[in-house]
Design a protein around this motif. Structure first.
Motif, PDB file in Angstrom:
ATOM      1  N   ILE A 121      25.585  42.856  47.287  1.00  0.00           N
ATOM      2  CA  ILE A 121      26.222  42.383  46.053  1.00  0.00           C
ATOM      3  C   ILE A 121      27.654  41.972  46.368  1.00  0.00           C
ATOM      4  O   ILE A 121      28.438  42.753  46.908  1.00  0.00           O
ATOM      5  CB  ILE A 121      26.213  43.491  44.984  1.00  0.00           C
ATOM      6  CG1 ILE A 121      24.770  43.915  44.691  1.00  0.00           C
ATOM      7  CG2 ILE A 121      26.909  43.023  43.714  1.00  0.00           C
ATOM      8  CD1 ILE A 121      24.652  45.203  43.909  1.00  0.00           C
ATOM      9  N   ARG A 122      27.993  40.722  46.068  1.00  0.00           N
ATOM     10  CA  ARG A 122      29.316  40.214  46.366  1.00  0.00           C
ATOM     11  C   ARG A 122      29.772  39.296  45.250  1.00  0.00           C
ATOM     12  O   ARG A 122      28.964  38.808  44.473  1.00  0.00           O
ATOM     13  CB  ARG A 122      29.313  39.466  47.695  1.00  0.00           C
ATOM     14  CG  ARG A 122      28.432  38.225  47.702  1.00  0.00           C
ATOM     15  CD  ARG A 122      27.416  38.276  48.798  1.00  0.00           C
ATOM     16  NE  ARG A 122      26.678  37.016  48.908  1.00  0.00           N
ATOM     17  CZ  ARG A 122      25.349  36.965  48.810  1.00  0.00           C
ATOM     18  NH1 ARG A 122      24.640  38.059  48.584  1.00  0.00           N
ATOM     19  NH2 ARG A 122      24.714  35.822  48.958  1.00  0.00           N
ATOM     20  N   GLY A 123      31.076  39.066  45.190  1.00  0.00           N
ATOM     21  CA  GLY A 123      31.590  38.254  44.094  1.00  0.00           C
ATOM     22  C   GLY A 123      32.862  37.521  44.461  1.00  0.00           C
ATOM     23  O   GLY A 123      33.565  37.883  45.411  1.00  0.00           O
ATOM     24  N   VAL A 124      33.151  36.486  43.676  1.00  0.00           N
ATOM     25  CA  VAL A 124      34.382  35.708  43.832  1.00  0.00           C
ATOM     26  C   VAL A 124      34.936  35.402  42.448  1.00  0.00           C
ATOM     27  O   VAL A 124      34.196  35.330  41.463  1.00  0.00           O
ATOM     28  CB  VAL A 124      34.139  34.376  44.589  1.00  0.00           C
ATOM     29  CG1 VAL A 124      33.767  34.650  46.035  1.00  0.00           C
ATOM     30  CG2 VAL A 124      33.072  33.544  43.894  1.00  0.00           C
ATOM     31  N   LEU A 125      36.246  35.219  42.392  1.00  0.00           N
ATOM     32  CA  LEU A 125      36.894  34.826  41.148  1.00  0.00           C
ATOM     33  C   LEU A 125      36.535  33.390  40.801  1.00  0.00           C
ATOM     34  O   LEU A 125      36.453  32.540  41.681  1.00  0.00           O
ATOM     35  CB  LEU A 125      38.410  34.942  41.281  1.00  0.00           C
ATOM     36  CG  LEU A 125      38.997  36.343  41.439  1.00  0.00           C
ATOM     37  CD1 LEU A 125      40.464  36.252  41.832  1.00  0.00           C
ATOM     38  CD2 LEU A 125      38.835  37.123  40.143  1.00  0.00           C
ATOM     39  N   VAL A 126      36.336  33.121  39.525  1.00  0.00           N
ATOM     40  CA  VAL A 126      36.087  31.746  39.081  1.00  0.00           C
ATOM     41  C   VAL A 126      36.781  31.502  37.755  1.00  0.00           C
ATOM     42  O   VAL A 126      37.038  32.440  36.992  1.00  0.00           O
ATOM     43  CB  VAL A 126      34.574  31.442  38.920  1.00  0.00           C
ATOM     44  CG1 VAL A 126      33.848  31.538  40.239  1.00  0.00           C
ATOM     45  CG2 VAL A 126      33.939  32.356  37.890  1.00  0.00           C
ATOM     46  N   ARG A 127      37.068  30.264  37.498  1.00  0.00           N
ATOM     47  CA  ARG A 127      37.609  29.849  36.205  1.00  0.00           C
ATOM     48  C   ARG A 127      36.815  28.662  35.650  1.00  0.00           C
ATOM     49  O   ARG A 127      37.121  28.156  34.581  1.00  0.00           O
ATOM     50  CB  ARG A 127      39.084  29.461  36.349  1.00  0.00           C
ATOM     51  CG  ARG A 127      40.002  30.655  36.608  1.00  0.00           C
ATOM     52  CD  ARG A 127      40.072  31.572  35.401  1.00  0.00           C
ATOM     53  NE  ARG A 127      40.965  32.711  35.627  1.00  0.00           N
ATOM     54  CZ  ARG A 127      40.575  33.891  36.054  1.00  0.00           C
ATOM     55  NH1 ARG A 127      39.285  34.085  36.336  1.00  0.00           N
ATOM     56  NH2 ARG A 127      41.420  34.873  36.222  1.00  0.00           N
ATOM     57  N   PHE A 152      32.976  44.543  40.236  1.00  0.00           N
ATOM     58  CA  PHE A 152      33.788  43.454  40.772  1.00  0.00           C
ATOM     59  C   PHE A 152      35.197  43.486  40.189  1.00  0.00           C
ATOM     60  O   PHE A 152      36.183  43.343  40.932  1.00  0.00           O
ATOM     61  CB  PHE A 152      33.156  42.095  40.487  1.00  0.00           C
ATOM     62  CG  PHE A 152      34.020  40.952  40.951  1.00  0.00           C
ATOM     63  CD1 PHE A 152      33.978  40.530  42.270  1.00  0.00           C
ATOM     64  CD2 PHE A 152      34.909  40.334  40.091  1.00  0.00           C
ATOM     65  CE1 PHE A 152      34.798  39.508  42.719  1.00  0.00           C
ATOM     66  CE2 PHE A 152      35.734  39.321  40.524  1.00  0.00           C
ATOM     67  CZ  PHE A 152      35.676  38.897  41.841  1.00  0.00           C
ATOM     68  N   VAL A 153      35.315  43.639  38.874  1.00  0.00           N
ATOM     69  CA  VAL A 153      36.638  43.644  38.237  1.00  0.00           C
ATOM     70  C   VAL A 153      37.512  44.749  38.822  1.00  0.00           C
ATOM     71  O   VAL A 153      38.699  44.541  39.120  1.00  0.00           O
ATOM     72  CB  VAL A 153      36.500  43.809  36.711  1.00  0.00           C
ATOM     73  CG1 VAL A 153      37.860  44.067  36.064  1.00  0.00           C
ATOM     74  CG2 VAL A 153      35.873  42.563  36.097  1.00  0.00           C
ATOM     75  N   GLN A 154      36.928  45.921  39.016  1.00  0.00           N
ATOM     76  CA  GLN A 154      37.690  47.028  39.582  1.00  0.00           C
ATOM     77  C   GLN A 154      38.072  46.754  41.035  1.00  0.00           C
ATOM     78  O   GLN A 154      39.209  47.000  41.446  1.00  0.00           O
ATOM     79  CB  GLN A 154      36.871  48.314  39.469  1.00  0.00           C
ATOM     80  CG  GLN A 154      36.718  48.789  38.028  1.00  0.00           C
ATOM     81  CD  GLN A 154      35.702  49.904  37.877  1.00  0.00           C
ATOM     82  OE1 GLN A 154      34.742  50.002  38.640  1.00  0.00           O
ATOM     83  NE2 GLN A 154      35.909  50.766  36.882  1.00  0.00           N
ATOM     84  N   ALA A 155      37.131  46.223  41.828  1.00  0.00           N
ATOM     85  CA  ALA A 155      37.407  45.951  43.235  1.00  0.00           C
ATOM     86  C   ALA A 155      38.471  44.865  43.400  1.00  0.00           C
ATOM     87  O   ALA A 155      39.279  44.910  44.331  1.00  0.00           O
ATOM     88  CB  ALA A 155      36.121  45.535  43.938  1.00  0.00           C
ATOM     89  N   VAL A 164      35.711  42.773  27.125  1.00  0.00           N
ATOM     90  CA  VAL A 164      34.370  43.207  27.528  1.00  0.00           C
ATOM     91  C   VAL A 164      34.479  44.347  28.539  1.00  0.00           C
ATOM     92  O   VAL A 164      33.802  45.369  28.413  1.00  0.00           O
ATOM     93  CB  VAL A 164      33.570  42.028  28.121  1.00  0.00           C
ATOM     94  CG1 VAL A 164      32.221  42.518  28.643  1.00  0.00           C
ATOM     95  CG2 VAL A 164      33.372  40.928  27.080  1.00  0.00           C
ATOM     96  N   PHE A 165      35.343  44.191  29.512  1.00  0.00           N
ATOM     97  CA  PHE A 165      35.516  45.223  30.527  1.00  0.00           C
ATOM     98  C   PHE A 165      35.960  46.544  29.902  1.00  0.00           C
ATOM     99  O   PHE A 165      35.447  47.613  30.262  1.00  0.00           O
ATOM    100  CB  PHE A 165      36.541  44.775  31.564  1.00  0.00           C
ATOM    101  CG  PHE A 165      36.863  45.819  32.594  1.00  0.00           C
ATOM    102  CD1 PHE A 165      36.023  46.020  33.677  1.00  0.00           C
ATOM    103  CD2 PHE A 165      37.996  46.612  32.474  1.00  0.00           C
ATOM    104  CE1 PHE A 165      36.306  46.996  34.623  1.00  0.00           C
ATOM    105  CE2 PHE A 165      38.281  47.590  33.416  1.00  0.00           C
ATOM    106  CZ  PHE A 165      37.435  47.784  34.493  1.00  0.00           C
ATOM    107  N   TYR A 166      36.912  46.480  28.970  1.00  0.00           N
ATOM    108  CA  TYR A 166      37.422  47.694  28.335  1.00  0.00           C
ATOM    109  C   TYR A 166      36.537  48.205  27.194  1.00  0.00           C
ATOM    110  O   TYR A 166      36.816  49.237  26.604  1.00  0.00           O
ATOM    111  CB  TYR A 166      38.837  47.458  27.811  1.00  0.00           C
ATOM    112  CG  TYR A 166      39.871  47.310  28.895  1.00  0.00           C
ATOM    113  CD1 TYR A 166      40.102  48.327  29.817  1.00  0.00           C
ATOM    114  CD2 TYR A 166      40.619  46.143  29.014  1.00  0.00           C
ATOM    115  CE1 TYR A 166      41.050  48.188  30.815  1.00  0.00           C
ATOM    116  CE2 TYR A 166      41.570  45.995  30.003  1.00  0.00           C
ATOM    117  CZ  TYR A 166      41.785  47.026  30.899  1.00  0.00           C
ATOM    118  OH  TYR A 166      42.721  46.874  31.891  1.00  0.00           O
TER     119      TYR A 166
END
Length: 268
Positions: A197-203, A254-257, A94-96
């Motif tokens: 706008i902020r984010g965290v990794l999740v699984r 987020f992915v880039q940061a 999706v990102f690419y």
């Protein structure tokens, strides 16, 4: 499981949540019922990165013409928390924007700390956008991790796409949103301002609040949402303030940061 389909962004409220249904009954322009097919009008979402001074000017221009949406919380300056879990494949297709993944994003979104939860597909082609969403209960969110469901759930279509496309949770992004909704030039329009706008990794499939982490952007993300053509109200604001569209994506930012995806050419 509950089965409550919703095509209104910010229109349906959970009992006791403190959110009311707008008396206007207006829907966000980008929301579509799949039954409408290709005959439905085109929707557009145009984004801008604004300073607080520019935001104040835009708000002044729309005050009295557009109304705050149903989630506005006076205690937060008429903002409300929006939290989304974004998905991607292990290879970040999706990102690419790899073939088969270059138009759709699948996410789970919650409005407010205890407000309604939706599973959503967002299809984007340039500024053209269509969203299809269904409301589910917060208790049903973990069931998205199940290898199979019974086919009787309102969110089954979303779960099926997750399995088919090998999508899984990547990050949880939250922000404070102030939103306006109304009509202009005979059509429904929506205006949103997103801050912090902020984010965290999740699984895992969880919609817990995002804690005190650095903001991803130092400006306010403003979106003009409309169908068919940008109304004069928005055109005047863009012209007078000299605004230039900024195709910013919260997920991609987020992915880039976070350095999750190795640098390489991204399909446009």
């Amino acid at each position: 499981m509950s089965e409550l389909s919703d095509t209104t962004e910010g229109a349906l409220a959970l009992s006791g949540s403190g959110y009311a249904t707008p008396a206007s009954g207006l829907e966000s322009p980008s929301l579509f019922n799949p039954a409408a097919g290709t005959d439905a009008p085109t929707a557009y979402e145009v984004k801008y990165l604004l300073t607080e001074e520019q935001v104040a000017e835009v708000v002044d221009r729309v005050t009295g013409k557009l109304d705050l949406d149903a989630y506005a919380d006076p205690a937060m300056g008429n903002a409300y928390i929006t939290t989304s879990v974004y998905t991607d494949t292990p290879n970040f297709d999706v990102f690419y924007r790899n073939e088969g993944y270059n138009r759709d994003k699948f996410r789970v979104r919650r409005y407010g700390h205890t407000g309604p939860v939706f599973v959503e597909r967002k299809t984007k082609n340039g500024d053209k956008v269509r969203k299809h969403r269904v409301r589910i209960s917060a208790d049903e969110v973990p069931e998205l991790a199940a290898p199979a469901l019974n086919g009787e759930w309102a969110g089954e279509w979303f779960h099926s796409q997750l399995l088919q496309k090998q999508l899984q949770p990547v990050c949880r992004v939250a922000y404070e949103r102030v939103a306006y909704l109304g009509t202009a030039d005979g059509g429904t329009v929506r205006l949103t301002f997103d801050r912090n706008i902020r984010g965290v990794l999740v699984r895992e499939w969880k919609l817990e609040p995002v804690g005190a982490v650095p903001a991803l952007l130092d400006k306010v993300v403003c979106e003009f949402k409309f169908r068919t053509a940008m109304p004069a109200l928005f055109k005047g604001i863009v012209a007078d303030l000299g605004l230039t569209p900024a195709p910013v994506s919260k997920y991609r930012t987020f992915v880039q940061a976070a350095g999750l995806a190795p640098a390489r050419t991204v399909n446009v």
